[in-house]
Write an enzyme that holds these catalytic residues in place. Structure first.
Site, PDB file in Angstrom:
ATOM      1  N   ARG A 134      -0.621  -2.978 -16.831  1.00 52.13           N
ATOM      2  CA  ARG A 134       0.105  -2.466 -15.749  1.00 52.13           C
ATOM      3  C   ARG A 134      -0.258  -3.465 -14.782  1.00 52.13           C
ATOM      4  O   ARG A 134      -1.318  -3.913 -14.171  1.00 52.13           O
ATOM      5  CB  ARG A 134      -0.027  -1.093 -15.558  1.00 52.13           C
TER       6      ARG A 134
ATOM      7  N   HIS B 175       7.583  -8.413 -18.238  1.00 55.96           N
ATOM      8  CA  HIS B 175       7.036  -7.305 -18.796  1.00 55.96           C
ATOM      9  C   HIS B 175       7.716  -7.635 -20.260  1.00 55.96           C
ATOM     10  O   HIS B 175       8.303  -6.342 -20.680  1.00 55.96           O
ATOM     11  CB  HIS B 175       7.649  -6.042 -18.243  1.00 55.96           C
TER      12      HIS B 175
HETATM   13  N1  LIG Z   1       2.768  -5.104 -21.097  1.00 53.02           N
HETATM   14  C1  LIG Z   1       3.495  -4.458 -22.087  1.00 53.02           C
HETATM   15  O1  LIG Z   1       4.520  -5.024 -22.615  1.00 53.02           O
HETATM   16  C2  LIG Z   1       2.620  -3.297 -22.487  1.00 53.02           C
HETATM   17  C3  LIG Z   1       3.162  -2.813 -23.993  1.00 53.02           C
HETATM   18  C4  LIG Z   1       2.279  -1.691 -24.441  1.00 53.02           C
HETATM   19  C5  LIG Z   1       1.354  -1.111 -23.727  1.00 53.02           C
HETATM   20  N2  LIG Z   1       0.901  -1.749 -22.385  1.00 53.02           N
HETATM   21  C6  LIG Z   1      -0.178  -1.053 -21.909  1.00 53.02           C
HETATM   22  O2  LIG Z   1      -1.361  -1.090 -22.493  1.00 53.02           O
HETATM   23  C7  LIG Z   1      -2.124  -0.106 -22.311  1.00 53.02           C
HETATM   24  C8  LIG Z   1      -3.336   0.147 -23.520  1.00 53.02           C
HETATM   25  O3  LIG Z   1      -2.644   0.746 -24.517  1.00 53.02           O
HETATM   26  P1  LIG Z   1      -3.411   1.323 -25.943  1.00 53.02           P
HETATM   27  O4  LIG Z   1      -2.485   1.715 -26.618  1.00 53.02           O
HETATM   28  O5  LIG Z   1      -4.425   0.125 -26.256  1.00 53.02           O
HETATM   29  O6  LIG Z   1      -4.353   2.297 -25.200  1.00 53.02           O
HETATM   30  P2  LIG Z   1      -5.430   3.149 -25.783  1.00 53.02           P
HETATM   31  O7  LIG Z   1      -5.356   3.106 -27.334  1.00 53.02           O
HETATM   32  O8  LIG Z   1      -5.555   4.543 -25.124  1.00 53.02           O
HETATM   33  O9  LIG Z   1      -6.831   2.326 -25.297  1.00 53.02           O
HETATM   34  C9  LIG Z   1      -7.295   2.273 -23.830  1.00 53.02           C
HETATM   35  C10 LIG Z   1      -8.355   1.701 -23.809  1.00 53.02           C
HETATM   36  O10 LIG Z   1      -9.028   1.779 -22.677  1.00 53.02           O
HETATM   37  C11 LIG Z   1     -10.173   2.141 -22.341  1.00 53.02           C
HETATM   38  N3  LIG Z   1     -10.371   2.867 -20.974  1.00 53.02           N
HETATM   39  C12 LIG Z   1      -9.603   3.856 -20.472  1.00 53.02           C
HETATM   40  N4  LIG Z   1     -10.025   4.362 -19.227  1.00 53.02           N
HETATM   41  C13 LIG Z   1     -11.121   3.644 -19.181  1.00 53.02           C
HETATM   42  C14 LIG Z   1     -12.141   3.567 -18.068  1.00 53.02           C
HETATM   43  N5  LIG Z   1     -11.806   4.074 -16.866  1.00 53.02           N
HETATM   44  N6  LIG Z   1     -13.373   2.628 -18.238  1.00 53.02           N
HETATM   45  C15 LIG Z   1     -13.538   1.818 -19.097  1.00 53.02           C
HETATM   46  N7  LIG Z   1     -12.270   1.739 -20.239  1.00 53.02           N
HETATM   47  C16 LIG Z   1     -11.355   2.634 -20.202  1.00 53.02           C
HETATM   48  C17 LIG Z   1     -10.238   3.196 -23.508  1.00 53.02           C
HETATM   49  O11 LIG Z   1     -11.712   3.586 -23.597  1.00 53.02           O
HETATM   50  P3  LIG Z   1     -12.001   4.669 -24.875  1.00 53.02           P
HETATM   51  O12 LIG Z   1     -11.746   3.936 -26.161  1.00 53.02           O
HETATM   52  O13 LIG Z   1     -13.539   5.075 -24.531  1.00 53.02           O
HETATM   53  O14 LIG Z   1     -10.970   5.675 -24.872  1.00 53.02           O
HETATM   54  C18 LIG Z   1      -9.585   2.481 -24.698  1.00 53.02           C
HETATM   55  O15 LIG Z   1     -10.500   1.638 -25.149  1.00 53.02           O
HETATM   56  C19 LIG Z   1      -1.174   1.105 -22.240  1.00 53.02           C
HETATM   57  O16 LIG Z   1      -1.693   2.082 -21.458  1.00 53.02           O
HETATM   58  C20 LIG Z   1      -0.040   0.333 -21.342  1.00 53.02           C
HETATM   59  O17 LIG Z   1      -0.250   0.454 -20.116  1.00 53.02           O
HETATM   60  C21 LIG Z   1       1.615  -2.741 -22.027  1.00 53.02           C
END
Ligand SMILES: NC(=O)c1ccc[n+]([C@@H]2O[C@H](COP(=O)([O-])OP(=O)(O)OC[C@H]3O[C@@H](n4cnc5c(N)ncnc54)[C@H](OP(=O)(O)O)[C@@H]3O)[C@@H](O)[C@H]2O)c1
Length: 305
Positions: A220, A268
């Protein structure tokens, strides 16, 4: 079950035929009614969320849920699931690999040279000479990590809780972040946007990386402090930045990022929801609700993702 599809952005004609095929017993509709069991939402029409207090599940059609969580009308008593779409996960890894390889093979520099018809070869590195540090080792970060490891890169990942991902070094906490950054040539941001992760790519964190690396932000916009990033590019500390997401989208025409020679911009588009693969994940969650089982990929309201 009664299933509401509510989105101002996702076109229902791309989703409804696939959903109807995957859930033939259920009733799908796009106008709100009182007896909604499951609501499928992505930027729903204003006022929709407030009326979903009796639903059994609110299922996001997107992987990031920070906008839903920021909406005060979201009923907190209703389970909220994120979408985990295998097509989108694959697309994101492709984007991360493309940018990591662009930096590693110096393609961004050869594009610059081509503009001047300049023939100059840069030193070649092995993938194992470079460490890719991934902020967030969740669904997206872990898949990208596995594929980068497959290419031979050294991979490190930072998450809230330590992870056991074969071949990747796991870091967590503030000290862990510093330790990872000191060895990170390419920093990939795949964190959810929360009050703890906003602004995480800033002058201090970038300064810990070795000189000449790259930042890839595909999470983001507010994860990156843009003036700090531009300063690091201008000083030569960072060689390149690959940015897919921005504080304001579409990125305003006047943004200095558009014309900065050290920045590659995508609109994006790093990974889009792919209804052909997402519908099976949604149908699996509807079946969980039908059987009275807890849905997959529940959002932790406390943690904010
Ligand atoms: N640009 C685009 O087109 C696009 C598309 C899709 C998604 N996204 C973005 O990608 C993000 C991630 O997606 P995802 O499905 O991989 O999410 P996810 O499965 O919820 O994984 C999030 C990761 O971030 C870690 N995390 C969260 N808060 C943290 C903190 N304070 N300190 C350290 N690590 C932290 C989590 O740790 P834990 O494993 O310990 O929980 C987990 O490893 C989404 O939220 C979205 O904003 C972007």
């Amino acid at each position: 079950m009664n299933i509401l599809f509510a989105s101002q952005i996702e076109p229902p004609e791309r989703w409804l035929p696939l959903l109807e095929r995957a859930l033939p017993e259920d009733r799908l509709f796009t106008n709100f009614r009182e007896d909604v069991d499951v609501a499928l939402v992505a930027s729903p029409p204003p006022g929709t969320l407030a009326k979903l207090g009796r639903a059994k599940l609110i299922q996001s059609l997107w992987m990031g849920v920070e906008k839903l969580l920021a909406d005060p009308s979201l009923p907190r008593g209703v389970p909220l699931s994120r979408l985990v779409d295998p097509g989108m996960v694959a697309a994101m890894s492709e984007t991360v690999l493309a940018h990591a390889l662009d930096w590693h093979r110096r393609l961004y520099r050869y594009r610059e040279q081509q503009e001047e018809a300049r023939w100059h070869r840069f030193r070649q590195y092995l993938a194992s000479d470079h460490t890719i540090g991934i902020l967030g080792l969740g669904e997206l970060g872990a898949d990208a990590a596995r594929k980068l490891i497959g290419l031979g890169f050294k991979v490190a990942g930072w998450s809230r809780r330590p992870k056991a991902l074969p071949g990747a070094e796991s870091f967590s906490g503030e000290k862990g972040l510093g330790d990872m950054l000191r060895k990170t040539h390419v920093l990939v941001c795949l964190l959810p946007l929360t009050d703890k992760t906003q602004g995480i790519v800033n002058a201090k964190t970038i300064s810990l990386m070795p000189k000449g690396g790259a930042v890839i932000n595909v999470a983001r916009g507010p994860h990156v402090v843009v003036p700090d990033l531009i300063a690091a590019l201008d000083s030569g500390h960072l060689a390149h930045a690959y940015l897919d997401v921005f504080d304001t989208e579409p990125l305003p025409e006047a943004s200095p990022l558009w014309r900065h020679p050290g920045v590659t911009i995508t609109p994006h588009a790093a990974a889009l929801t792919e209804p052909r693969t997402a519908v099976a994940a949604i149908a699996a969650n509807v079946e969980r609700v039908r059987r009275g089982e807890p849905p997959f990929n529940l959002v932790d309201f406390e943690a904010g993702y």
